[in-house]
Motif scaffolding. Structure first.
Motif, PDB file in Angstrom:
ATOM      1  N   UNK A  35      42.910  72.614  23.276  1.00  0.00           N
ATOM      2  CA  UNK A  35      44.383  71.541  23.096  1.00  0.00           C
ATOM      3  C   UNK A  35      44.373  70.283  23.038  1.00  0.00           C
ATOM      4  N   UNK A  36      44.853  69.557  22.869  1.00  0.00           N
ATOM      5  CA  UNK A  36      44.133  68.100  22.412  1.00  0.00           C
ATOM      6  C   UNK A  36      43.875  67.017  23.382  1.00  0.00           C
ATOM      7  N   UNK A  37      43.886  67.361  24.840  1.00  0.00           N
ATOM      8  CA  UNK A  37      44.118  66.669  25.689  1.00  0.00           C
ATOM      9  C   UNK A  37      42.897  67.798  26.264  1.00  0.00           C
ATOM     10  N   UNK A  38      42.299  66.664  27.228  1.00  0.00           N
ATOM     11  CA  UNK A  38      41.496  68.001  28.023  1.00  0.00           C
ATOM     12  C   UNK A  38      41.794  66.931  29.417  1.00  0.00           C
ATOM     13  N   UNK A  39      42.052  67.680  30.015  1.00  0.00           N
ATOM     14  CA  UNK A  39      43.231  66.949  32.008  1.00  0.00           C
ATOM     15  C   UNK A  39      41.934  67.177  32.636  1.00  0.00           C
ATOM     16  N   UNK A  40      41.943  65.748  33.696  1.00  0.00           N
ATOM     17  CA  UNK A  40      40.509  65.092  34.067  1.00  0.00           C
ATOM     18  C   UNK A  40      41.150  65.483  35.983  1.00  0.00           C
ATOM     19  N   UNK A  41      40.692  66.010  37.203  1.00  0.00           N
ATOM     20  CA  UNK A  41      40.606  66.033  38.231  1.00  0.00           C
ATOM     21  C   UNK A  41      40.561  64.697  38.189  1.00  0.00           C
ATOM     22  N   UNK A  42      41.847  64.437  39.199  1.00  0.00           N
ATOM     23  CA  UNK A  42      42.132  62.873  39.564  1.00  0.00           C
ATOM     24  C   UNK A  42      40.770  61.946  39.732  1.00  0.00           C
ATOM     25  N   UNK A  43      40.151  62.778  41.669  1.00  0.00           N
ATOM     26  CA  UNK A  43      39.215  62.123  41.711  1.00  0.00           C
ATOM     27  C   UNK A  43      38.119  62.305  41.315  1.00  0.00           C
ATOM     28  N   UNK A  44      37.832  63.757  41.126  1.00  0.00           N
ATOM     29  CA  UNK A  44      36.576  64.244  40.650  1.00  0.00           C
ATOM     30  C   UNK A  44      35.719  64.111  39.284  1.00  0.00           C
ATOM     31  N   UNK A  45      36.709  63.919  37.775  1.00  0.00           N
ATOM     32  CA  UNK A  45      36.545  63.942  36.366  1.00  0.00           C
ATOM     33  C   UNK A  45      36.554  64.866  36.326  1.00  0.00           C
ATOM     34  N   UNK A  46      35.987  66.156  36.689  1.00  0.00           N
ATOM     35  CA  UNK A  46      36.208  67.275  35.985  1.00  0.00           C
ATOM     36  C   UNK A  46      37.147  67.903  35.101  1.00  0.00           C
ATOM     37  N   UNK A  47      36.693  68.235  34.453  1.00  0.00           N
ATOM     38  CA  UNK A  47      37.535  68.977  33.555  1.00  0.00           C
ATOM     39  C   UNK A  47      38.250  70.228  34.345  1.00  0.00           C
ATOM     40  N   UNK A  48      39.896  69.769  34.407  1.00  0.00           N
ATOM     41  CA  UNK A  48      40.743  70.800  34.419  1.00  0.00           C
ATOM     42  C   UNK A  48      41.056  71.912  33.995  1.00  0.00           C
ATOM     43  N   UNK A  65      53.651  70.002  23.325  1.00  0.00           N
ATOM     44  CA  UNK A  65      53.159  69.469  22.571  1.00  0.00           C
ATOM     45  C   UNK A  65      53.114  68.340  23.495  1.00  0.00           C
ATOM     46  N   UNK A  66      52.935  68.469  25.421  1.00  0.00           N
ATOM     47  CA  UNK A  66      52.574  67.321  25.489  1.00  0.00           C
ATOM     48  C   UNK A  66      50.850  67.850  26.007  1.00  0.00           C
ATOM     49  N   UNK A  67      50.556  69.137  25.388  1.00  0.00           N
ATOM     50  CA  UNK A  67      49.228  69.204  26.053  1.00  0.00           C
ATOM     51  C   UNK A  67      48.505  69.116  24.264  1.00  0.00           C
ATOM     52  N   UNK A  68      48.851  68.837  23.415  1.00  0.00           N
ATOM     53  CA  UNK A  68      47.826  68.165  22.681  1.00  0.00           C
ATOM     54  C   UNK A  68      48.075  66.666  22.300  1.00  0.00           C
ATOM     55  N   UNK A  69      50.118  65.880  22.788  1.00  0.00           N
ATOM     56  CA  UNK A  69      50.282  64.393  22.794  1.00  0.00           C
ATOM     57  C   UNK A  69      49.781  63.886  23.820  1.00  0.00           C
ATOM     58  N   UNK A  70      50.442  64.307  24.854  1.00  0.00           N
ATOM     59  CA  UNK A  70      50.171  63.441  26.428  1.00  0.00           C
ATOM     60  C   UNK A  70      51.576  63.949  26.623  1.00  0.00           C
ATOM     61  N   UNK A  71      52.771  64.095  25.515  1.00  0.00           N
ATOM     62  CA  UNK A  71      54.513  62.990  25.936  1.00  0.00           C
ATOM     63  C   UNK A  71      55.234  64.479  26.388  1.00  0.00           C
ATOM     64  N   UNK A  72      55.665  64.070  27.171  1.00  0.00           N
ATOM     65  CA  UNK A  72      56.742  64.591  27.834  1.00  0.00           C
ATOM     66  C   UNK A  72      57.854  64.873  26.975  1.00  0.00           C
ATOM     67  N   UNK A  73      59.282  65.316  27.073  1.00  0.00           N
ATOM     68  CA  UNK A  73      59.705  65.735  25.864  1.00  0.00           C
ATOM     69  C   UNK A  73      60.375  65.888  26.639  1.00  0.00           C
TER      70      UNK A  73
END
Length: 198
Positions: A35-48, A65-73
């Motif tokens: 996706x356009x966004x790599x979500x990271x663990x809030x504490x460790x920073x590891x990719x989820x 759309x959210x996984x590409x842009x971070x915008x919650x429709x």
């Protein structure tokens, strides 16, 4: 002089080898579906790995759309807010309070964030999906990504802080934003992107 050149050449060769290994590691794909966004663990920073967890809820237009842009429709969609309220009540209110005012867990309805990344919807999604410190475990086994977006929309609807700090709202939404008022309900047949929960 010859030893210096040989030593320098060896150092350069080693540096080039290390750089190519580093670049190869950077070129590896992130965890989960691309996706356009790599979500990271809030504490460790590891990719989820967002492909893990509860089945379903990854192929909706809003999640894509959210996984590409971070915008919650779903932010101001009444049908999704209706669902988000119910999901929040069963999954979150026990720790964060009925109105997200805070109980065992921190308040979520003002402009103070225990984790500053949660100011953004991508950060809040990462915290819900992967968990955080204390009692905040990951919720990816009991909520799909689509349900998480509905919960986030509800949390944002409970916001009572200054509208200027609501970075999840665009300029037009900030003009009309009105926080939840206790007793407010959304009809089961509210029109929107989200079908009623079963």
């Amino acid at each position: 002089m010859m030893q210096t050149r040989t030593g320098l050449a060896a150092c350069l060769a080693l540096a080039l080898a290390l750089a190519s290994v580093g670049l190869a590691a950077l070129a590896q794909p992130a965890s989960g579906p691309q996706s356009g966004i790599v979500f990271r663990n809030t504490v460790t920073g590891e990719a989820l790995d967002t492909s893990q967890g509860k089945e379903g809820g990854r192929d909706t237009p809003a999640v894509k759309a959210f996984f590409e842009s971070g915008k919650n429709l779903y932010i101001d969609d009444k049908a999704c807010l209706r669902n988000g309220e119910s999901l929040f009540a069963t999954s979150c209110s026990g720790c964060h309070g009925h109105l997200a005012e805070g109980k065992l867990g921190p308040g979520l309805n003002d402009n103070y964030w225990t984790y500053p990344a949660n100011t953004e919807d991508t950060g809040l999604f990462s915290t819900i999906f992967g968990g955080a410190n204390g009692m905040m475990g990951p919720h990816n086994e009991n909520l799909t990504p689509d349900e998480m977006l509905q919960v986030i929309a509800w949390i944002r609807h409970l916001y009572t802080g200054p509208v200027k700090d609501a970075v999840w709202l665009d300029a037009e939404q900030k003009k009309t934003y009105r926080p939840y008022r206790e007793g407010e309900t959304f009809p089961r047949d509210a029109k929107g992107q989200c079908k009623p929960l079963e």
